[in-house]
Enzyme design. Sequence first.
Site, PDB file in Angstrom:
ATOM      1  N   SER A  29       0.848  -1.216   0.000  1.00  0.00           N
ATOM      2  CA  SER A  29       0.000   0.000   0.000  1.00  0.00           C
ATOM      3  C   SER A  29       0.869   1.247   0.000  1.00  0.00           C
ATOM      4  O   SER A  29       1.765   1.381   0.831  1.00  0.00           O
ATOM      5  CB  SER A  29      -0.856   0.028   1.285  1.00  0.00           C
ATOM      6  OG  SER A  29      -1.467  -1.195   1.464  1.00  0.00           O
ATOM      7  N   HIS A  61      -1.801   0.375 -12.130  1.00  0.00           N
ATOM      8  CA  HIS A  61      -0.873  -0.757 -12.183  1.00  0.00           C
ATOM      9  C   HIS A  61      -1.164  -1.732 -11.040  1.00  0.00           C
ATOM     10  O   HIS A  61      -0.821  -2.888 -11.096  1.00  0.00           O
ATOM     11  CB  HIS A  61       0.567  -0.269 -12.046  1.00  0.00           C
ATOM     12  CG  HIS A  61       1.275  -0.175 -13.380  1.00  0.00           C
ATOM     13  ND1 HIS A  61       1.141  -1.133 -14.353  1.00  0.00           N
ATOM     14  CD2 HIS A  61       2.100   0.748 -13.888  1.00  0.00           C
ATOM     15  CE1 HIS A  61       1.874  -0.789 -15.397  1.00  0.00           C
ATOM     16  NE2 HIS A  61       2.470   0.339 -15.148  1.00  0.00           N
ATOM     17  N   HIS A  83      -4.527  -9.695   1.502  1.00  0.00           N
ATOM     18  CA  HIS A  83      -4.391  -9.593   2.964  1.00  0.00           C
ATOM     19  C   HIS A  83      -5.364 -10.536   3.646  1.00  0.00           C
ATOM     20  O   HIS A  83      -6.441 -10.816   3.120  1.00  0.00           O
ATOM     21  CB  HIS A  83      -4.702  -8.164   3.451  1.00  0.00           C
ATOM     22  CG  HIS A  83      -3.851  -7.095   2.862  1.00  0.00           C
ATOM     23  ND1 HIS A  83      -4.136  -6.492   1.651  1.00  0.00           N
ATOM     24  CD2 HIS A  83      -2.706  -6.516   3.297  1.00  0.00           C
ATOM     25  CE1 HIS A  83      -3.219  -5.580   1.388  1.00  0.00           C
ATOM     26  NE2 HIS A  83      -2.337  -5.569   2.361  1.00  0.00           N
ATOM     27  N   TYR A  85      -7.159  -9.768   6.084  1.00  0.00           N
ATOM     28  CA  TYR A  85      -8.408  -9.087   6.448  1.00  0.00           C
ATOM     29  C   TYR A  85      -9.413  -9.044   5.277  1.00  0.00           C
ATOM     30  O   TYR A  85     -10.570  -8.702   5.452  1.00  0.00           O
ATOM     31  CB  TYR A  85      -8.153  -7.679   6.999  1.00  0.00           C
ATOM     32  CG  TYR A  85      -7.456  -6.709   6.071  1.00  0.00           C
ATOM     33  CD1 TYR A  85      -6.142  -6.326   6.310  1.00  0.00           C
ATOM     34  CD2 TYR A  85      -8.099  -6.161   4.965  1.00  0.00           C
ATOM     35  CE1 TYR A  85      -5.488  -5.443   5.471  1.00  0.00           C
ATOM     36  CE2 TYR A  85      -7.464  -5.273   4.116  1.00  0.00           C
ATOM     37  CZ  TYR A  85      -6.155  -4.918   4.376  1.00  0.00           C
ATOM     38  OH  TYR A  85      -5.502  -4.034   3.550  1.00  0.00           O
ATOM     39  N   GLU A  86      -8.911  -9.394   4.060  1.00  0.00           N
ATOM     40  CA  GLU A  86      -9.848  -9.457   2.920  1.00  0.00           C
ATOM     41  C   GLU A  86     -10.553 -10.808   2.865  1.00  0.00           C
ATOM     42  O   GLU A  86     -11.306 -11.103   1.939  1.00  0.00           O
ATOM     43  CB  GLU A  86      -9.073  -9.211   1.613  1.00  0.00           C
ATOM     44  CG  GLU A  86      -8.506  -7.794   1.505  1.00  0.00           C
ATOM     45  CD  GLU A  86      -7.432  -7.658   0.420  1.00  0.00           C
ATOM     46  OE1 GLU A  86      -7.484  -6.687  -0.345  1.00  0.00           O
ATOM     47  OE2 GLU A  86      -6.539  -8.539   0.356  1.00  0.00           O
ATOM     48  N   ALA A 113       3.344  -0.712   4.355  1.00  0.00           N
ATOM     49  CA  ALA A 113       3.075   0.508   5.118  1.00  0.00           C
ATOM     50  C   ALA A 113       2.764   0.031   6.528  1.00  0.00           C
ATOM     51  O   ALA A 113       2.105  -0.997   6.708  1.00  0.00           O
ATOM     52  CB  ALA A 113       1.888   1.250   4.524  1.00  0.00           C
ATOM     53  N   MET A 200      -0.391  -5.191   8.723  1.00  0.00           N
ATOM     54  CA  MET A 200      -1.338  -6.276   8.459  1.00  0.00           C
ATOM     55  C   MET A 200      -0.889  -7.134   7.279  1.00  0.00           C
ATOM     56  O   MET A 200      -1.711  -7.700   6.557  1.00  0.00           O
ATOM     57  CB  MET A 200      -2.715  -5.666   8.157  1.00  0.00           C
ATOM     58  CG  MET A 200      -3.216  -4.733   9.259  1.00  0.00           C
ATOM     59  SD  MET A 200      -4.818  -4.025   8.809  1.00  0.00           S
ATOM     60  CE  MET A 200      -4.972  -2.730  10.036  1.00  0.00           C
ATOM     61  N   SER A 201       0.425  -7.215   7.077  1.00  0.00           N
ATOM     62  CA  SER A 201       0.891  -8.021   5.926  1.00  0.00           C
ATOM     63  C   SER A 201       2.246  -8.658   6.258  1.00  0.00           C
ATOM     64  O   SER A 201       2.607  -8.822   7.411  1.00  0.00           O
ATOM     65  CB  SER A 201       1.036  -7.103   4.698  1.00  0.00           C
ATOM     66  OG  SER A 201       2.118  -6.188   4.898  1.00  0.00           O
ATOM     67  N   ASN A 224       2.008   6.176   9.657  1.00  0.00           N
ATOM     68  CA  ASN A 224       1.291   6.806  10.762  1.00  0.00           C
ATOM     69  C   ASN A 224       2.017   6.400  12.040  1.00  0.00           C
ATOM     70  O   ASN A 224       2.685   5.362  12.072  1.00  0.00           O
ATOM     71  CB  ASN A 224      -0.168   6.349  10.824  1.00  0.00           C
ATOM     72  CG  ASN A 224      -0.272   4.860  11.073  1.00  0.00           C
ATOM     73  OD1 ASN A 224      -0.085   4.078  10.155  1.00  0.00           O
ATOM     74  ND2 ASN A 224      -0.519   4.462  12.328  1.00  0.00           N
ATOM     75  N   HIS A 236      -7.127   6.432   7.585  1.00  0.00           N
ATOM     76  CA  HIS A 236      -6.452   5.627   6.562  1.00  0.00           C
ATOM     77  C   HIS A 236      -6.071   6.453   5.337  1.00  0.00           C
ATOM     78  O   HIS A 236      -5.014   6.253   4.771  1.00  0.00           O
ATOM     79  CB  HIS A 236      -7.335   4.440   6.149  1.00  0.00           C
ATOM     80  CG  HIS A 236      -6.541   3.369   5.437  1.00  0.00           C
ATOM     81  ND1 HIS A 236      -5.534   2.654   6.048  1.00  0.00           N
ATOM     82  CD2 HIS A 236      -6.578   2.917   4.168  1.00  0.00           C
ATOM     83  CE1 HIS A 236      -5.011   1.799   5.183  1.00  0.00           C
ATOM     84  NE2 HIS A 236      -5.629   1.934   4.042  1.00  0.00           N
TER      85      HIS A 236
HETATM   86  N1  LIG Z   1      -2.292  -2.854  12.456  1.00  0.00           N
HETATM   87  C1  LIG Z   1      -1.898  -1.714  11.896  1.00  0.00           C
HETATM   88  N2  LIG Z   1      -1.713  -1.700  10.569  1.00  0.00           N
HETATM   89  C2  LIG Z   1      -1.337  -0.557  10.013  1.00  0.00           C
HETATM   90  N3  LIG Z   1      -1.093  -0.270   8.719  1.00  0.00           N
HETATM   91  C3  LIG Z   1      -0.751   1.009   8.688  1.00  0.00           C
HETATM   92  I1  LIG Z   1      -0.333   2.007   6.979  1.00  0.00           I
HETATM   93  N4  LIG Z   1      -0.745   1.587   9.881  1.00  0.00           N
HETATM   94  C4  LIG Z   1      -1.125   0.613  10.749  1.00  0.00           C
HETATM   95  C5  LIG Z   1      -1.318   0.599  12.149  1.00  0.00           C
HETATM   96  O1  LIG Z   1      -1.160   1.590  12.863  1.00  0.00           O
HETATM   97  N5  LIG Z   1      -1.694  -0.609  12.671  1.00  0.00           N
END
Ligand SMILES: Nc1nc2[nH]c(I)nc2c(=O)[nH]1
Length: 260
Positions: A29, A61, A83, A85-86, A113, A200-201, A224, A236
């Site tokens: 991402s 792309h 992912h 979560y999908e 990310a 998350m990856s 972040n 997000h």
């Molecule tokens: N779990 C989690 N996943 C993320 N992905 C990103 I971009 N920032 C975060 C975050 O703060 N926590």
Amino acid sequence: MTVVIKQAAATIASRSGIREHSVAIVLGSGWQQAAAAFGTPTASIPMSAIPGFVPPSAAGHVGSVLSVEVAGKAVLLMMGRAHLYEGHDAATVAHPIRTACAAGAETVILTNAAGGIRDGMKVGEAVLISDHLNLTGRSPLHGAEFVDLVDAYAPELRELAVAVDPTLQEGVYAGVTGPQYETPAEIRMLRTIGADLVGMSTVHETIAARSVGARVLGVSLVTNLAAGVTGAPLNHAEVLAEGQAAAARIGRLLADVVAQ
Ligand SMILES: Nc1nc2[nH]c(I)nc2c(=O)[nH]1
């Protein structure tokens, strides 16, 4: 190696016209701008055309596998990833990595990310992953595949990256399922157990790459500061915008590392 992995690797070879790609890079991402640093692709293959790949939903792309040449090396750029979560299982998430290794990749670079947990981390900063905490409770492996994960993130590739950019810091990446971000209490827990980054990856891709002997370099883009590190709520959209601003700069870092 399963039939679908062989079919996917054969699809990449036939559609790119290149028998083997020695390096595979997953651009996560906000990393899509990094692709420009690798030059014009010689082939762009939609993930929907590769057996077992799950095309990410975004446009452009993203959702393609690009073949590029960097310093004489054939490199696969995976534009996006699946992912947990999908709703995908860990084996599906790791399938592109198994495929890239079946297509010749001996080096896998995983970008993502992530939220920054360690004090002093800044949004837009790239952090080399030194080790990970797999907090998903899942594995891309099944059966008696007892894979050693010591030095899962290749020390020699990390040294190479630091030689290219001496300002790079390292950190431990905590992989969680999501899709929700953490509570401040969960971030305090993650900090206590040694996590510097959270996302998350990545962790299942690393396990899959190591299970077939490929070297891994992981790079997180801090997009972040994790929940509770500042008083601000997490958004997000802002998170991705930060990533895109920094990704082009870090794309040049990756291209330089590959060229070594
Ligand atoms: N779990 C989690 N996943 C993320 N992905 C990103 I971009 N920032 C975060 C975050 O703060 N926590």
